[in-house]
Design a protein around this motif. Structure first.
Motif, PDB file in Angstrom:
ATOM      1  N   GLU A 274     -16.309  51.397  80.842  1.00  0.00           N
ATOM      2  CA  GLU A 274     -17.590  50.608  80.213  1.00  0.00           C
ATOM      3  C   GLU A 274     -18.104  48.638  81.047  1.00  0.00           C
ATOM      4  OE1 GLU A 274     -14.655  50.325  76.499  1.00  0.00           O
ATOM      5  OE2 GLU A 274     -16.952  50.956  75.778  1.00  0.00           O
ATOM      6  N   GLN A 275     -17.223  48.689  82.017  1.00  0.00           N
ATOM      7  CA  GLN A 275     -17.666  48.264  82.749  1.00  0.00           C
ATOM      8  C   GLN A 275     -18.925  48.117  84.053  1.00  0.00           C
ATOM      9  OE1 GLN A 275     -14.048  46.248  83.508  1.00  0.00           O
ATOM     10  NE2 GLN A 275     -14.137  45.423  81.778  1.00  0.00           N
ATOM     11  N   PRO A 276     -20.097  48.401  84.350  1.00  0.00           N
ATOM     12  CA  PRO A 276     -20.121  47.968  83.280  1.00  0.00           C
ATOM     13  C   PRO A 276     -20.609  49.678  81.814  1.00  0.00           C
ATOM     14  CG  PRO A 276     -22.268  48.596  84.569  1.00  0.00           C
ATOM     15  CD  PRO A 276     -20.814  48.248  85.227  1.00  0.00           C
ATOM     16  N   TYR A 277     -20.549  50.896  82.874  1.00  0.00           N
ATOM     17  CA  TYR A 277     -20.473  52.681  82.535  1.00  0.00           C
ATOM     18  C   TYR A 277     -20.575  53.195  84.286  1.00  0.00           C
ATOM     19  CZ  TYR A 277     -25.209  50.562  83.810  1.00  0.00           C
ATOM     20  OH  TYR A 277     -26.488  50.294  84.465  1.00  0.00           O
ATOM     21  N   PRO A 278     -20.115  54.991  83.604  1.00  0.00           N
ATOM     22  CA  PRO A 278     -19.996  55.401  84.932  1.00  0.00           C
ATOM     23  C   PRO A 278     -21.286  55.732  85.536  1.00  0.00           C
ATOM     24  CG  PRO A 278     -18.703  56.532  82.904  1.00  0.00           C
ATOM     25  CD  PRO A 278     -19.249  54.948  82.649  1.00  0.00           C
ATOM     26  N   THR A 279     -21.107  56.171  86.578  1.00  0.00           N
ATOM     27  CA  THR A 279     -22.861  56.800  87.102  1.00  0.00           C
ATOM     28  C   THR A 279     -22.531  57.960  88.039  1.00  0.00           C
ATOM     29  OG1 THR A 279     -22.620  55.501  89.628  1.00  0.00           O
ATOM     30  CG2 THR A 279     -23.956  54.450  87.142  1.00  0.00           C
ATOM     31  N   PRO A 280     -23.693  58.571  88.002  1.00  0.00           N
ATOM     32  CA  PRO A 280     -23.079  59.859  89.233  1.00  0.00           C
ATOM     33  C   PRO A 280     -22.537  59.628  90.887  1.00  0.00           C
ATOM     34  CG  PRO A 280     -24.794  60.386  89.065  1.00  0.00           C
ATOM     35  CD  PRO A 280     -24.454  58.919  88.059  1.00  0.00           C
ATOM     36  N   LEU A 281     -22.766  58.664  90.802  1.00  0.00           N
ATOM     37  CA  LEU A 281     -22.329  57.865  92.876  1.00  0.00           C
ATOM     38  C   LEU A 281     -21.141  57.511  92.431  1.00  0.00           C
ATOM     39  CD1 LEU A 281     -25.257  56.425  94.353  1.00  0.00           C
ATOM     40  CD2 LEU A 281     -24.185  58.303  95.385  1.00  0.00           C
ATOM     41  N   ASP A 282     -20.978  56.413  91.796  1.00  0.00           N
ATOM     42  CA  ASP A 282     -19.018  56.234  91.384  1.00  0.00           C
ATOM     43  C   ASP A 282     -18.075  57.441  91.798  1.00  0.00           C
ATOM     44  OD1 ASP A 282     -20.369  54.100  91.017  1.00  0.00           O
ATOM     45  OD2 ASP A 282     -20.563  53.630  89.330  1.00  0.00           O
ATOM     46  N   CYS A 283     -18.750  58.384  90.818  1.00  0.00           N
ATOM     47  CA  CYS A 283     -17.745  59.596  90.792  1.00  0.00           C
ATOM     48  C   CYS A 283     -17.726  60.578  91.310  1.00  0.00           C
ATOM     49  CB  CYS A 283     -18.073  60.457  89.060  1.00  0.00           C
ATOM     50  SG  CYS A 283     -17.758  59.211  87.581  1.00  0.00           S
ATOM     51  N   THR A 284     -18.269  59.965  92.436  1.00  0.00           N
ATOM     52  CA  THR A 284     -18.587  61.465  93.424  1.00  0.00           C
ATOM     53  C   THR A 284     -17.335  61.431  93.999  1.00  0.00           C
ATOM     54  OG1 THR A 284     -20.243  61.233  93.810  1.00  0.00           O
ATOM     55  CG2 THR A 284     -19.334  62.261  95.751  1.00  0.00           C
ATOM     56  N   ASP A 285     -16.571  62.416  94.563  1.00  0.00           N
ATOM     57  CA  ASP A 285     -15.659  62.811  95.417  1.00  0.00           C
ATOM     58  C   ASP A 285     -13.925  62.197  94.761  1.00  0.00           C
ATOM     59  OD1 ASP A 285     -14.258  65.128  97.513  1.00  0.00           O
ATOM     60  OD2 ASP A 285     -14.215  62.962  98.697  1.00  0.00           O
ATOM     61  N   GLN A 286     -14.258  62.585  93.663  1.00  0.00           N
ATOM     62  CA  GLN A 286     -12.638  61.940  93.082  1.00  0.00           C
ATOM     63  C   GLN A 286     -12.469  62.951  91.684  1.00  0.00           C
ATOM     64  OE1 GLN A 286     -12.703  59.701  89.814  1.00  0.00           O
ATOM     65  NE2 GLN A 286     -14.440  60.077  89.603  1.00  0.00           N
ATOM     66  N   ASP A 287     -11.290  62.974  90.862  1.00  0.00           N
ATOM     67  CA  ASP A 287     -11.222  64.180  89.738  1.00  0.00           C
ATOM     68  C   ASP A 287     -11.473  63.340  88.899  1.00  0.00           C
ATOM     69  OD1 ASP A 287     -10.442  65.469  91.840  1.00  0.00           O
ATOM     70  OD2 ASP A 287      -8.949  65.612  91.964  1.00  0.00           O
ATOM     71  N   LEU A 288     -11.597  62.059  88.325  1.00  0.00           N
ATOM     72  CA  LEU A 288     -10.731  61.562  86.615  1.00  0.00           C
ATOM     73  C   LEU A 288     -12.731  62.287  86.542  1.00  0.00           C
ATOM     74  CD1 LEU A 288      -9.537  58.510  87.634  1.00  0.00           C
ATOM     75  CD2 LEU A 288      -8.684  60.311  86.601  1.00  0.00           C
ATOM     76  N   VAL A 289     -12.454  62.019  85.312  1.00  0.00           N
ATOM     77  CA  VAL A 289     -13.963  62.425  84.082  1.00  0.00           C
ATOM     78  C   VAL A 289     -14.680  61.349  83.324  1.00  0.00           C
ATOM     79  CG1 VAL A 289     -15.235  63.520  82.380  1.00  0.00           C
ATOM     80  CG2 VAL A 289     -14.809  65.017  83.515  1.00  0.00           C
TER      81      VAL A 289
END
Ligand SMILES: NC(=O)c1ccc[n+]([C@@H]2O[C@H](COP(=O)([O-])OP(=O)(O)OC[C@H]3O[C@@H](n4cnc5c(N)ncnc54)[C@H](OP(=O)(O)O)[C@@H]3O)[C@@H](O)[C@H]2O)c1
Length: 336
Positions: A274-289
């Motif tokens: 929540e700091q501030p929110y997830p984006t696709p770029l931040d979540c790329t190439d890792q396993d957490l949702v």
């Protein structure tokens, strides 16, 4: 523990290559021979595994002999064509296509949600649809607090969800448009560069696309809840990798946002961001949702809204499949 011998069927594709990467990262169980299978076009080429070149083979009836597991990363018709040969060779087929997902004799598994279903398999285990995995990873911790009666979901799906050809199409169209040419359309139903396409798969008589029905149908099977109702709008977006979803859900019991936050913080495989929110770029190439934008719905007392993002090539496909194999292999080995 015995080493697990694994073949990847479709090893050169977007999912197959990610499977090889995820297998390379495994540390707490031993992987033995890795066999790479694809079409005759790829035979003789090599891919690196742990720094060593592995030669690709064209798949044949005898390709699966001596394997414990086959990870499937090919489209439906190929998965159906090769499944009998995989089972005949005595290997377990963990398939990423949608060919077997709704077959009552085939478990459909997200290990963090219904790992127990793995052990009901009769030779084939299905990996769920990528947008379904990402949505259910985010909502299952809430479902465990109270049954979810309905969900309304809008997805924002990356071009690599359509495989290597989808990725190439976005890159090619951007270059064509930047060079002042018209964009050529081969993979998607419309130009994807600088655009959005509200269609993934064909439409049914009620107006829903095949991708939109998966979250409803597969969600019911994974959560063991035939009453679950999910209404979905799936949109292809010009993002290279990671699917994002806006989810509205209604629970049977009233839940405070504090208890929902706590459940998400404690859930394996989920990161409350929540700091501030997830984006696709931040979540790329890792396993957490990653889950964020958690808020109370303004129109319904028991309604909750959230936003989530996950790497659909990893947790939405390759990682989930490897987690299934790991869970099964460790259990089989410890009971021997
Ligand atoms: N992309 C995603 O995010 C995603 C997520 C979840 C599930 N899935 C599912 O996973 C599967 C693979 O998707 P993908 O995105 O990785 O597709 P892809 O990038 O198009 O790769 C397709 C693979 O299939 C192989 N193949 C094609 N024709 C073949 C043949 N006649 N015999 C043997 N192999 C053949 C290709 O090998 P060649 O290189 O030799 O042609 C390639 O390795 C599909 O069922 C898809 O729906 C995809």
């Amino acid at each position: 523990m015995k080493a697990c011998r694994i073949a990847i069927l479709g090893a050169t594709g977007a999912v197959g290559r990610t499977m090889l990467q995820v297998l390379e990262e495994q540390t707490d169980w031993e992987i033995g021979e890795v066999r790479l299978l694809a079409s005759p076009r790829s035979a003789g080429q090599t891919l690196l595994f742990k720094g060593q070149p592995l030669t690709l083979e064209a798949v044949t009836e005898t390709s699966f002999e001596g394997m414990d597991v086959v990870l499937g990363a090919v489209e439906n018709e190929l998965a159906k064509r090769w499944a009998p040969w995989i089972v005949k060779a005595g290997a377990v087929f963990v398939d990423n296509s949608s060919a077997f997902r709704l077959d009552p004799g085939v478990p459909l598994v997200i290990p963090q949600i219904n790992a127990e279903d793995i052990f009901k398999h009769q030779g084939i285990i299905a990996n769920p649809n990528c947008a379904t995995i990402i949505a259910l990873m985010a909502v299952a911790p809430i479902y465990r607090l109270s049954r979810i009666t309905r969900m309304i979901v809008s997805t924002y799906q990356a071009v690599s969800g359509a495989g290597a050809a989808g990725l190439a199409e976005l890159k090619r169209q951007i270059m064509e448009l930047e060079a002042g040419k018209a964009a050529t359309i081969e993979t998607f139903p419309a130009q994807i560069a600088y655009n959005l396409i509200p269609q993934i798969g064909g439409f049914n008589e009620a107006g829903y696309s095949s991708e939109e029905m998966k979250l409803n149908d597969e969600g019911q099977k994974i959560l063991h809840d035939p009453e679950l109702r999910v209404s979905c709008t799936c949109v292809r977006v010009p993002v290279l990798r990671c699917h994002s979803e806006s989810i509205y859900l209604e629970t049977e019991a009233f839940l405070s946002l504090d208890e929902v936050r706590q459940a998400l913080e404690e859930a394996e495989g989920v990161l409350l961001n929540e700091q501030p929110y997830p984006t696709p770029l931040d979540c790329t190439d890792q396993d957490l949702v990653e889950v964020g934008r958690l808020r109370r719905d303004l129109t319904c007392e028991k309604g909750i809204a959230l936003w989530c993002c996950g790497d659909q090539l990893r947790k939405g496909a390759a990682t989930n499949a490897v987690e299934i194999v790991r869970e099964w292999w460790k259990s089989v080995q410890s009971s021997n």
